[in-house]
Write a protein that holds these residues in place. Sequence first.
Motif, PDB file in Angstrom:
ATOM      1  N   ARG A 129     115.410  64.807  59.568  1.00  0.00           N
ATOM      2  CA  ARG A 129     114.714  65.146  58.199  1.00  0.00           C
ATOM      3  C   ARG A 129     113.292  65.078  58.479  1.00  0.00           C
ATOM      4  O   ARG A 129     112.511  65.194  57.620  1.00  0.00           O
ATOM      5  CB  ARG A 129     115.091  63.975  57.178  1.00  0.00           C
ATOM      6  N   GLY A 130     112.893  64.866  59.674  1.00  0.00           N
ATOM      7  CA  GLY A 130     111.450  64.809  59.833  1.00  0.00           C
ATOM      8  C   GLY A 130     110.770  63.398  59.677  1.00  0.00           C
ATOM      9  O   GLY A 130     109.265  63.495  59.695  1.00  0.00           O
ATOM     10  N   GLU A 131     111.313  62.397  59.640  1.00  0.00           N
ATOM     11  CA  GLU A 131     110.878  61.122  59.495  1.00  0.00           C
ATOM     12  C   GLU A 131     110.644  60.598  60.983  1.00  0.00           C
ATOM     13  O   GLU A 131     110.940  61.027  61.968  1.00  0.00           O
ATOM     14  CB  GLU A 131     111.802  60.155  58.819  1.00  0.00           C
ATOM     15  N   VAL A 132     109.647  59.226  60.709  1.00  0.00           N
ATOM     16  CA  VAL A 132     109.654  58.622  61.962  1.00  0.00           C
ATOM     17  C   VAL A 132     110.559  57.389  62.059  1.00  0.00           C
ATOM     18  O   VAL A 132     110.645  56.628  61.317  1.00  0.00           O
ATOM     19  CB  VAL A 132     108.075  58.181  62.281  1.00  0.00           C
ATOM     20  N   VAL A 133     110.933  56.880  63.394  1.00  0.00           N
ATOM     21  CA  VAL A 133     111.715  55.854  63.829  1.00  0.00           C
ATOM     22  C   VAL A 133     111.492  55.220  64.917  1.00  0.00           C
ATOM     23  O   VAL A 133     111.037  55.815  65.802  1.00  0.00           O
ATOM     24  CB  VAL A 133     113.202  56.368  63.783  1.00  0.00           C
ATOM     25  N   ALA A 134     111.260  53.782  64.938  1.00  0.00           N
ATOM     26  CA  ALA A 134     111.190  53.191  66.171  1.00  0.00           C
ATOM     27  C   ALA A 134     112.343  53.052  66.919  1.00  0.00           C
ATOM     28  O   ALA A 134     113.485  52.564  66.362  1.00  0.00           O
ATOM     29  CB  ALA A 134     110.310  51.853  65.883  1.00  0.00           C
ATOM     30  N   ILE A 135     112.312  53.254  68.274  1.00  0.00           N
ATOM     31  CA  ILE A 135     113.272  53.439  69.079  1.00  0.00           C
ATOM     32  C   ILE A 135     113.211  52.481  70.364  1.00  0.00           C
ATOM     33  O   ILE A 135     112.045  52.544  70.653  1.00  0.00           O
ATOM     34  CB  ILE A 135     113.752  54.979  69.285  1.00  0.00           C
ATOM     35  N   PRO A 136     114.383  52.096  70.834  1.00  0.00           N
ATOM     36  CA  PRO A 136     114.334  51.310  71.995  1.00  0.00           C
ATOM     37  C   PRO A 136     114.201  52.116  73.369  1.00  0.00           C
ATOM     38  O   PRO A 136     114.849  53.426  73.110  1.00  0.00           O
ATOM     39  CB  PRO A 136     115.504  50.450  72.091  1.00  0.00           C
ATOM     40  N   THR A 137     113.491  52.125  74.182  1.00  0.00           N
ATOM     41  CA  THR A 137     113.498  52.458  75.861  1.00  0.00           C
ATOM     42  C   THR A 137     113.629  51.326  76.624  1.00  0.00           C
ATOM     43  O   THR A 137     113.508  50.198  76.211  1.00  0.00           O
ATOM     44  CB  THR A 137     112.436  53.565  75.917  1.00  0.00           C
TER      45      THR A 137
ATOM     46  N   GLY B  33     109.463  52.897  71.341  1.00  0.00           N
ATOM     47  CA  GLY B  33     108.742  54.063  71.099  1.00  0.00           C
ATOM     48  C   GLY B  33     108.814  54.532  69.599  1.00  0.00           C
ATOM     49  O   GLY B  33     109.761  54.055  69.000  1.00  0.00           O
ATOM     50  N   LEU B  34     107.569  54.983  69.219  1.00  0.00           N
ATOM     51  CA  LEU B  34     107.744  55.348  67.662  1.00  0.00           C
ATOM     52  C   LEU B  34     108.027  56.922  67.537  1.00  0.00           C
ATOM     53  O   LEU B  34     107.154  57.712  68.127  1.00  0.00           O
ATOM     54  CB  LEU B  34     106.341  55.316  67.043  1.00  0.00           C
ATOM     55  N   ALA B  35     109.192  57.138  67.282  1.00  0.00           N
ATOM     56  CA  ALA B  35     109.801  58.705  67.577  1.00  0.00           C
ATOM     57  C   ALA B  35     109.762  59.522  66.364  1.00  0.00           C
ATOM     58  O   ALA B  35     109.906  59.089  65.227  1.00  0.00           O
ATOM     59  CB  ALA B  35     111.174  58.419  68.035  1.00  0.00           C
ATOM     60  N   ALA B  36     109.696  60.772  66.705  1.00  0.00           N
ATOM     61  CA  ALA B  36     109.688  62.008  65.734  1.00  0.00           C
ATOM     62  C   ALA B  36     110.064  63.256  66.513  1.00  0.00           C
ATOM     63  O   ALA B  36     109.702  63.340  67.921  1.00  0.00           O
ATOM     64  CB  ALA B  36     108.349  62.085  65.009  1.00  0.00           C
ATOM     65  N   ASP B  37     110.537  63.857  65.662  1.00  0.00           N
ATOM     66  CA  ASP B  37     111.199  65.340  66.480  1.00  0.00           C
ATOM     67  C   ASP B  37     109.796  66.176  67.003  1.00  0.00           C
ATOM     68  O   ASP B  37     108.839  66.429  66.169  1.00  0.00           O
ATOM     69  CB  ASP B  37     111.638  66.120  65.225  1.00  0.00           C
ATOM     70  N   ALA B  38     110.155  66.354  68.235  1.00  0.00           N
ATOM     71  CA  ALA B  38     109.053  66.851  68.912  1.00  0.00           C
ATOM     72  C   ALA B  38     108.511  68.395  68.560  1.00  0.00           C
ATOM     73  O   ALA B  38     107.552  69.052  69.055  1.00  0.00           O
ATOM     74  CB  ALA B  38     109.267  66.809  70.687  1.00  0.00           C
ATOM     75  N   SER B  39     109.625  68.984  67.866  1.00  0.00           N
ATOM     76  CA  SER B  39     109.160  70.235  67.486  1.00  0.00           C
ATOM     77  C   SER B  39     108.674  70.602  66.110  1.00  0.00           C
ATOM     78  O   SER B  39     108.905  71.660  65.650  1.00  0.00           O
ATOM     79  CB  SER B  39     110.486  71.188  67.865  1.00  0.00           C
ATOM     80  N   ASN B  40     108.612  69.388  65.392  1.00  0.00           N
ATOM     81  CA  ASN B  40     108.418  69.301  63.947  1.00  0.00           C
ATOM     82  C   ASN B  40     106.875  68.804  63.792  1.00  0.00           C
ATOM     83  O   ASN B  40     106.516  67.547  63.840  1.00  0.00           O
ATOM     84  CB  ASN B  40     109.164  68.528  63.165  1.00  0.00           C
ATOM     85  N   ASP B  41     105.984  69.546  63.559  1.00  0.00           N
ATOM     86  CA  ASP B  41     104.360  69.277  63.392  1.00  0.00           C
ATOM     87  C   ASP B  41     104.171  68.208  62.346  1.00  0.00           C
ATOM     88  O   ASP B  41     103.146  67.300  62.630  1.00  0.00           O
ATOM     89  CB  ASP B  41     103.461  70.644  63.474  1.00  0.00           C
ATOM     90  N   GLN B  42     104.657  68.357  61.264  1.00  0.00           N
ATOM     91  CA  GLN B  42     104.617  67.292  60.323  1.00  0.00           C
ATOM     92  C   GLN B  42     105.332  65.950  60.733  1.00  0.00           C
ATOM     93  O   GLN B  42     104.342  64.929  60.254  1.00  0.00           O
ATOM     94  CB  GLN B  42     105.522  67.851  58.827  1.00  0.00           C
ATOM     95  N   ALA B  43     106.308  65.839  61.502  1.00  0.00           N
ATOM     96  CA  ALA B  43     106.825  64.647  61.730  1.00  0.00           C
ATOM     97  C   ALA B  43     105.868  64.245  62.750  1.00  0.00           C
ATOM     98  O   ALA B  43     105.836  62.901  62.587  1.00  0.00           O
ATOM     99  CB  ALA B  43     108.069  64.775  62.432  1.00  0.00           C
ATOM    100  N   LEU B  44     105.361  64.865  63.717  1.00  0.00           N
ATOM    101  CA  LEU B  44     104.439  64.330  64.884  1.00  0.00           C
ATOM    102  C   LEU B  44     103.164  63.787  64.325  1.00  0.00           C
ATOM    103  O   LEU B  44     102.793  62.903  64.460  1.00  0.00           O
ATOM    104  CB  LEU B  44     104.161  65.493  65.700  1.00  0.00           C
TER     105      LEU B  44
ATOM    106  N   ILE C  53     103.305  60.260  63.306  1.00  0.00           N
ATOM    107  CA  ILE C  53     103.025  59.284  64.308  1.00  0.00           C
ATOM    108  C   ILE C  53     101.804  58.693  64.309  1.00  0.00           C
ATOM    109  O   ILE C  53     101.354  57.724  64.372  1.00  0.00           O
ATOM    110  CB  ILE C  53     103.513  59.910  65.753  1.00  0.00           C
ATOM    111  N   PHE C  54     100.775  60.032  64.479  1.00  0.00           N
ATOM    112  CA  PHE C  54      99.399  59.615  64.442  1.00  0.00           C
ATOM    113  C   PHE C  54      98.894  58.606  63.175  1.00  0.00           C
ATOM    114  O   PHE C  54      98.208  57.874  63.278  1.00  0.00           O
ATOM    115  CB  PHE C  54      98.656  60.857  64.552  1.00  0.00           C
ATOM    116  N   THR C  55      99.367  59.085  62.067  1.00  0.00           N
ATOM    117  CA  THR C  55      99.138  58.432  60.830  1.00  0.00           C
ATOM    118  C   THR C  55      99.586  56.829  60.910  1.00  0.00           C
ATOM    119  O   THR C  55      98.817  56.016  60.739  1.00  0.00           O
ATOM    120  CB  THR C  55      99.353  58.998  59.635  1.00  0.00           C
ATOM    121  N   THR C  56     100.666  56.783  61.352  1.00  0.00           N
ATOM    122  CA  THR C  56     101.562  55.368  61.361  1.00  0.00           C
ATOM    123  C   THR C  56     100.579  54.596  62.334  1.00  0.00           C
ATOM    124  O   THR C  56     100.313  53.360  62.117  1.00  0.00           O
ATOM    125  CB  THR C  56     102.927  55.346  61.610  1.00  0.00           C
ATOM    126  N   LYS C  57     100.593  55.089  63.371  1.00  0.00           N
ATOM    127  CA  LYS C  57      99.699  54.357  64.671  1.00  0.00           C
ATOM    128  C   LYS C  57      98.406  54.248  64.543  1.00  0.00           C
ATOM    129  O   LYS C  57      97.633  53.652  65.447  1.00  0.00           O
ATOM    130  CB  LYS C  57     100.163  54.991  66.109  1.00  0.00           C
TER     131      LYS C  57
END
Length: 324
Positions: free
Chosen positions: A14-22, A27-38, A41-45
């Motif tokens: 859906r284009g939302e950010v989610v924190a994921i384990p690695t 990591g603070l993850a978002a769909d890498a092909s969706n500019d709004q989702a990306l 990431i910048f706003t949240t961080k």
Amino acid sequence: MRISLEEAAERLKRGEVVAIPTETVYGLAADASNDQALQQIFTTKQRPADHPLIVHIGDISQVSDWAAAFPEVAVKLAEAFWPGALTLVLPAKNHVSRIVRGNEPTIALRVPNHPVALALLKLSGLSVAAPSANLFTQLSPTTAEHVEAGLGDAVPVLDGGACTVGIESTIVSVATDGQWQMLRPGMISEADIARVAGQPQHTRKASSSGVVEIQTPKAPGQHALHYSPRTPLLLFKDKAALIQEYEALTQVNLQCAALLIGEGNSPACTTIQLSNQPAEVAEQLYSTLHRLDALNVDRLLVELPPDTPPWAAVLDRLSRAGYK
Ligand code: TXA
Ligand code: MG
């Protein structure tokens, strides 16, 4: 808020950010092909826009979705270390968003070695951009609790337990001619890379005067002040120097806590002693700093490990965390 694997996949789609384990850090993850989702990431961080992001892919076959070239040396590195704590910086395909590559002509790619991260990539069918899930310049998170403490409840977290590597991936850029450079040290060492890729050749350049200049390559966004706890952190080459400073600070009524590497004398304040094994120290480094930071003392006193290749990554993170 903790969420399930299925919900994390749905939210990413859906284009939302989610924190994921690695295996390295959360990591603070978002769909890498969706500019709004990306952008989120910048706003949240609260991260500057010119800092490029690492794209996490499910397997080596997906490199060609992002990279315009996959030089033989990079193929060998990927085959040797993926899934794992190695990020490869390669020439980017034209369509790759300027947001994800921070206006660089290159793209950073990594296959993470964490079962939950790999399951999420598979289930969502996405590649996800993910910087460390902390506010800009603050300590990186290695547990779901760290993410929540740093980013608050607004960011949903997929809990995958504590990270086992504990510090960020090694970043290596590979040019189309196969030349490589290490841009950020990590637990995959420069010697490990050289064993697979051969020696790097263009870190040393003869200038016109014939003098050999050592070029220090830099990844964009590697700020001097990075990975910092809130408490000012003072760095010491050995335990004796640390104890001496502890005594001076106590004289002026400053509260201290200490982090020591290996056995030996310790100061008379709250002290956490880590082993003298680089991999163990890396695994526990951020969680130890998070614990010490939570004590709310006036100063954190940290003993530096020896300045030798196996400690390069730990030394790099501690130097950046140091009080300027
Ligand atoms: O272990 C890791 O690498 C973690 C986990 C979540 O995968 N991620 C991580 O991301 O450390 P971050 O954003 O904290 O660091 C990414 C760094 C950037 O600051 C930049 O230095 C480098 O990767 N980078 C990304 N894209 C690049 C590019 N195109 N060229 C050069 N450096 C790049
Ligand atoms: Mg980071």
